[in-house]
Design an enzyme around this catalytic site. Structure first.
Site, short mmCIF file in Angstrom:
data_model
loop_
_atom_site.label_atom_id
_atom_site.label_comp_id
_atom_site.label_asym_id
_atom_site.label_seq_id
_atom_site.Cartn_x
_atom_site.Cartn_y
_atom_site.Cartn_z
N ASN A 11 33.86 51.74 59.25
CA ASN A 11 34.84 52.76 59.63
C ASN A 11 35.06 52.76 61.14
OD1 ASN A 11 34.96 53.85 57.02
ND2 ASN A 11 33.34 55.33 57.42
N ASP A 13 35.18 55.40 63.80
CA ASP A 13 34.83 56.82 63.93
C ASP A 13 35.65 57.49 65.03
OD1 ASP A 13 32.95 56.45 61.96
OD2 ASP A 13 31.20 56.57 63.28
N GLY A 229 15.11 64.71 58.85
CA GLY A 229 15.56 65.07 60.19
C GLY A 229 14.40 65.40 61.10
N GLY A 232 10.71 64.80 60.07
CA GLY A 232 10.16 63.47 59.79
C GLY A 232 10.60 62.93 58.45
N ASP A 267 21.21 56.08 59.05
CA ASP A 267 21.56 54.65 58.97
C ASP A 267 20.58 53.82 59.79
OD1 ASP A 267 23.76 55.44 57.51
OD2 ASP A 267 25.06 55.55 59.26
N GLY A 304 27.34 58.60 69.46
CA GLY A 304 27.96 57.52 68.69
C GLY A 304 27.07 57.07 67.54
O1 RIB Z 1 26.28 57.91 58.70
C1 RIB Z 1 27.22 58.06 59.72
C2 RIB Z 1 28.51 57.40 59.33
O2 RIB Z 1 29.06 58.08 58.23
C3 RIB Z 1 29.58 57.43 60.39
O3 RIB Z 1 29.54 56.32 61.24
C4 RIB Z 1 30.87 57.54 59.57
O4 RIB Z 1 31.71 56.45 59.70
C5 RIB Z 1 30.42 57.76 58.15
O5 RIB Z 1 30.48 56.60 57.41
#
Ligand code: RIB
Length: 315
Positions: A11, A13, A229, A232, A267, A304
């Site tokens: 994506n 953002d 979060g 932990g 992520d 970011g």
């Molecule tokens: O987990 C964060 C992500 O969720 C962002 O970068 C956004 O694009 C969504 O996919």
């Protein structure tokens, strides 16, 4: 070296930094920034920047977003496998408040066109030492293909079941070796798969035995790592598959961080976890979880998503 096959979203953002998250009808002032994101891309970047050999499969439009994805994959050394789409590349609108919490809306765009056939081609050659990592921002058929193919080839399968409203044939959970939900995704999965009702903000207060039992109900034959979060994370294994750990369940406290933006922290955790696992399969899982926990904390100290992932080899 083992390879990490990430199948997922890219994506662009669009981020607004505001004092408080908007309520219905509100107009807020804030500062705007834009950058690359998408759960799939963020996880691919995290895995690569922590030393893994990464192939990233996604769908891209013919636009500036796609150019950005190509450029960043080339500069980071990610083996990009892009399915062409006539839709615009995916986009996300993100609000981040003064304490770093976020609200996200996604326009799937090209991500919605990733086909199972394309994924099958991209995962050709995946083998027992490799790891497949998926999320739920791609079509369920594409995710199912990646998990099924990886499992059929004896690769390790990891599912980060975000976003919480993502869909999948939940019977496919039995193809998953490691599941990495956050507390909201965990509560959602419990409701969908097991029929248990839980408020997401109560998960970190649940005693470890009860949490372990809930994880076992959700994924009887795989490991569940619930990211919590600022609290932990919690790890739960099946009794007969401890992945080198001494205990079937345990908590790891959060690393201290000066949080400015939590976007992409989950992520970062999943990407770093699979990278550590791919590079040091002989180590106990707890070591990989500690590393992923530390890596995710670092990411929250920067604004970011993908661009906040630091270069940090697994030690
Ligand atoms: O987990 C964060 C992500 O969720 C962002 O970068 C956004 O694009 C969504 O996919």
């Amino acid at each position: 070296m083992a390879r990490v096959f990430v199948t997922g979203s890219f994506n662009v953002d669009h981020v607004w930094h505001v004092q408080t998250l908007p309520l219905a009808g509100a107009t807020l002032s804030g500062t705007y920034s834009t950058g690359p994101g998408g759960k799939g891309f963020n996880q691919a970047v995290a895995a690569r920047r922590t030393g893994a050999d990464v192939r990233f499969t996604c769908a891209l439009g013919e636009d500036a977003g796609a150019d950005l994805a190509r450029r960043l994959c080339a500069s980071d050394g990610i083996d990009l496998c892009p399915a062409p789409s006539i839709s615009p590349s995916g986009a996300a609108g993100i609000f981040v408040d003064a304490s770093g919490r976020n609200s996200i809306a996604i326009g799937a765009g090209a991500n919605a066109s990733l086909s199972a056939d394309f994924v099958a081609g991209a995962l050709q050659g995946i083998g027992p030492d490799d790891i497949a990592l998926c999320q739920l921002e791609s079509p369920p058929t594409a995710v199912a293909q990646a998990l099924t193919l990886a499992r059929a080839n004896a690769a390790t399968t990891v599912l980060n079941p975000g976003p919480a409203n993502g869909t999948l044939d939940w019977a496919l959970l039995d193809q998953v070796d490691l599941l990495t939900p956050n507390e909201t995704e965990f509560a959602t999965l419990l409701a969908r798969v097991v029929g248990a009702r839980l408020e997401p903000d109560t998960v970190d207060g649940i005693d470890q035995h009860t949490l372990h039992a809930l994880c076992r109900d959700l994924l009887p034959i795989g490991t569940v790592i619930v990211t919590l979060g600022a609290s932990g994370c919690f790890v739960s294994h099946p009794e007969d598959e401890l992945r080198g750990d001494l205990h079937a369940f345990y908590r790891i406290p959060a690393e201290p961080a000066k949080v400015v933006d939590t976007t992409g922290a989950g992520d970062a955790f999943s990407g770093a976890l699979v990278a550590a696992l791919a590079q040091f399969p002989e180590r106990a899982l707890i070591e990989h979880v500690r590393f992923a926990n530390r890596y995710a904390a670092l990411v929250t100290e920067h604004q970011g998503a993908a661009m906040a992932m630091p270069l940090l080899p697994v030690t």
